[in-house]
Structure formats: structure tokens, C-alpha cells
Design a protein around this motif. Structure first.
Motif, short mmCIF file in Angstrom:
data_model
loop_
_atom_site.label_atom_id
_atom_site.label_comp_id
_atom_site.label_asym_id
_atom_site.label_seq_id
_atom_site.Cartn_x
_atom_site.Cartn_y
_atom_site.Cartn_z
N LEU A 135 -3.15 -0.27 -5.53
CA LEU A 135 -3.90 0.06 -4.32
C LEU A 135 -5.18 -0.78 -4.24
O LEU A 135 -5.54 -1.28 -3.17
CB LEU A 135 -4.24 1.55 -4.29
CG LEU A 135 -3.17 2.49 -3.76
CD1 LEU A 135 -3.59 3.94 -3.97
CD2 LEU A 135 -2.89 2.22 -2.28
N GLU B 251 0.98 3.96 -3.06
CA GLU B 251 0.65 5.37 -2.85
C GLU B 251 1.79 6.27 -3.29
O GLU B 251 1.57 7.33 -3.89
CB GLU B 251 0.33 5.61 -1.37
CG GLU B 251 -1.00 5.02 -0.94
CD GLU B 251 -1.29 5.30 0.52
OE1 GLU B 251 -0.36 5.66 1.27
OE2 GLU B 251 -2.47 5.15 0.93
N ARG C 66 0.83 -1.21 0.00
CA ARG C 66 0.00 0.00 0.00
C ARG C 66 0.86 1.26 0.00
O ARG C 66 0.61 2.21 -0.76
CB ARG C 66 -0.93 0.00 1.22
CG ARG C 66 -1.91 1.15 1.25
CD ARG C 66 -2.55 1.29 2.62
NE ARG C 66 -1.55 1.55 3.64
CZ ARG C 66 -0.97 2.75 3.83
NH1 ARG C 66 -1.29 3.78 3.06
NH2 ARG C 66 -0.07 2.91 4.78
#
Length: 307
Positions: free
Chosen positions: A173, A165, A161
Motif C-alpha cells: 500500500l 488492501e 491498491r
């Protein structure tokens, strides 16, 4: 970390790793992989793995399954070359996850985790932060979760994650929610599982990734059925089975038909449940092939080192 093999081949494997690296865009990097096959292109050119990924959710799925299974032995030396050659770990990760569900489809979960663990560690040791890392971490986490390594799964998904990002990777994601949903389901946390599958499904629909959306939809349908929401489960199966059929897919369509058989079973419609279960088996030839995958002799893979 990986051990170094003496005199790693420097011929066509090197050319193929160069191809895997030089994609220009993240999706190209991730999909550039398996054409190398230790220097033997799958279809006479470097477009092989990109086509395999694109065709996986479609009518050529069985053809690619047969082709990639036949060439599996050639994948290992190429992955080893990427592992042992400075700067090639990211290319190896790209090779190892193209198509996305390669290791799962062939029933080679331990071998997939073995290579992904070593390549992820090698990339970290080389100090690189490639945009293929997040999808590779998701793949590693999902394989581990299916093998019962729940304690290893959460920190790997958290890293995925974070990397996704950082790279602005909306697809990765969305994929982080997929193994979390499955893990919650296995733990009996069905409401949480439904929420995570629903979030992933919504994200994939927004991205236009219908293959990924159907995969999340049939898992959401099964979860909804266990929660007693049979109307929603039926609608999810019906709508996404139609999408899979329109694309000529058999594997995910078969899983969706199987999900609908479970819905029928929950309704007490045992005859319809049995009919749909038989139809699901007919549609999915892949698992029968995967069960014949020979043992690799590889040890249980370690968890990638955290930063």
C-alpha cells in the motif's frame, strides 16, 4: 498472454520455482526469487535472492549488483519456465521483482515490463490471487511511468491498491503512493506529489523499512525544493543521507546527495551544488553499468489485462 515454448526445462528451474512458492510468508515469497537463475544458485544455495534483497540497502550493494548483472542471462529461461508452466506465474513474479529495483538499476526497463506484463496476465489466467501480485503491479507501474506510459499507470496502481488492501499488505500500500507521487511530480502537480511522497515516507518509517523511507525522502526533498521549502528539503537530505551512510549504502545515498545539490542550486550556492553533484556521481557506480546493458530485442510490452 504468454506464448508456450516447446519442452520447457523441467530440471532445476522447477526446483527453484518450488522454492519461490514455498515461502510461508509474503516477504519470503517476494524475496525468494533469483537464487534459481535457471537452476544455478547465486551463492550455492536458495538463500541468494533473500540475501540480495536484504543487502541491497547496505555495504554489499555493489557486490550484489555485479553478481546479479553477471547472471542476468540465466534469469530469462527461468522466468520463461515460470511463465509457461501451469501454477508457476506467482513464483515468476517473485523472481522478477527481487531485488525490488532490479530492472531499474540495470537500465532494463523494457525487459522488466515485458516479463512482468506477461507474468501478471498468466497469473490472472490461472485464476490465482497471490500476495506477490500487488508488489509486482507496483513495480510494473513504476517502470511504465518512467517510460512515459502515464495512461497505463493509474489503472495498474489502482489494481495494486485493491490487491494490497485485500491481503492486508501495508508495505505494498505504501509503495502504491510512490509511483503516484512521481507521476504527479512529472505532471507539475508538486503539492500533490509532496503529499504522496510524505504519506509513503511516513508509512515506511512506521514499518521500519529504512531503505524505502530514504528513497521516498530524497524525492520529497526535491519536490519540497521546487516548492520553495528549502529548509525542509535540506533537513530531509541531511537526515536521510546520514541513515544511508550508516547502512553503508551507496546508490540511494548518492541520490540523496544529488537531491541536496539541487537544494544548493535553488539557494544560488552553485559551488556547493557542483561539489555535491560530483560526490553523488562518485557514490553511484550503478547507472554507468546500466548504460552498457545490451539491447534485448524485446518488443514494447503490453499493459496487463484488467479484470
Amino acid at each position: 498472454m504468454a506464448t508456450t515454448h516447446a519442452s520447457a526445462p523441467q530440471g532445476r528451474e522447477s526446483e527453484c520455482c518450488d522454492h519461490a512458492k514455498g515461502r510461508g510468508a509474503r516477504s519470503g515469497h517476494r524475496r525468494s526469487g533469483r537464487s534459481h537463475r535457471a537452476g544455478r544458485p547465486a551463492d550455492g544455495g536458495h538463500e541468494g535472492p533473500a540475501r540480495a534483497e536484504a543487502d541491497w540497502f547496505g555495504p554489499r550493494q555493489a557486490e550484489w549488483f555485479t553478481r546479479l548483472r553477471r547472471e542476468h542471462g540465466n534469469l530469462r529461461p527461468a522466468l520463461r519456465f515460470c511463465l509457461d508452466t501451469e501454477g508457476e506465474a506467482a513464483a515468476g513474479l517473485a523472481l522478477a521483482i527481487t531485488p525490488r529495483h532490479y530492472w531499474l538499476t540495470f537500465g532494463s526497463l523494457s525487459e522488466g515490463r515485458h516479463w512482468l506484463s506477461r507474468l501478471l496476465d498468466a497469473e490472472r489466467a490461472q485464476g490465482t490471487d497471490s500476495d506477490v501480485r500487488a508488489p509486482a503491479l507496483c513495480a510494473y507501474a513504476y517502470l511504465g511511468m518512467l517510460q512515459g506510459a502515464a495512461q497505463d499507470t493509474l489503472p495498474v496502481i489502482e489494481e495494486a491498491r485493491s490487491v494490497a488492501e485485500r491481503h492486508g499488505d501495508r508495505s505494498a500500500l505504501a509503495w502504491t503512493r510512490h509511483p503516484l507521487g512521481a507521476l504527479a511530480s512529472f505532471r507539475g502537480e508538486l503539492t500533490e506529489a509532496a503529499t504522496l511522497f510524505d504519506e509513503a515516507l511516513t508509512a515506511f518509517r512506521e514499518l521500519g523499512d529504512q531503505g524505502a523511507a530514504v528513497q521516498c525522502a530524497f524525492k520529497l526533498a526535491i519536490t519540497a525544493a521546487h516548492l520553495g521549502d528549502l529548509e525542509r528539503a535540506t533537513a530531509l537530505c541531511r537526515d536521510h543521507e546520514a541513515i544511508a551512510a550508516a547502512h553503508g549504502d551507496r546508490w540511494v545515498r548518492g541520490l540523496t546527495v544529488f537531491a541536496r545539490s539541487l537544494v544548493s542550486w535553488h539557494r544560488g550556492e552553485t559551488g556547493d551544488a557542483a561539489r555535491r553533484a560530483r560526490e553523488a556521481i562518485r557514490l553511484m557506480p550503478h547507472p554507468t553499468c546500466a548504460l552498457r546493458t545490451p539491447p534485448t530485442g524485446l518488443r514494447k510490452p503490453p499493459r496487463p489485462k484488467s479484470g
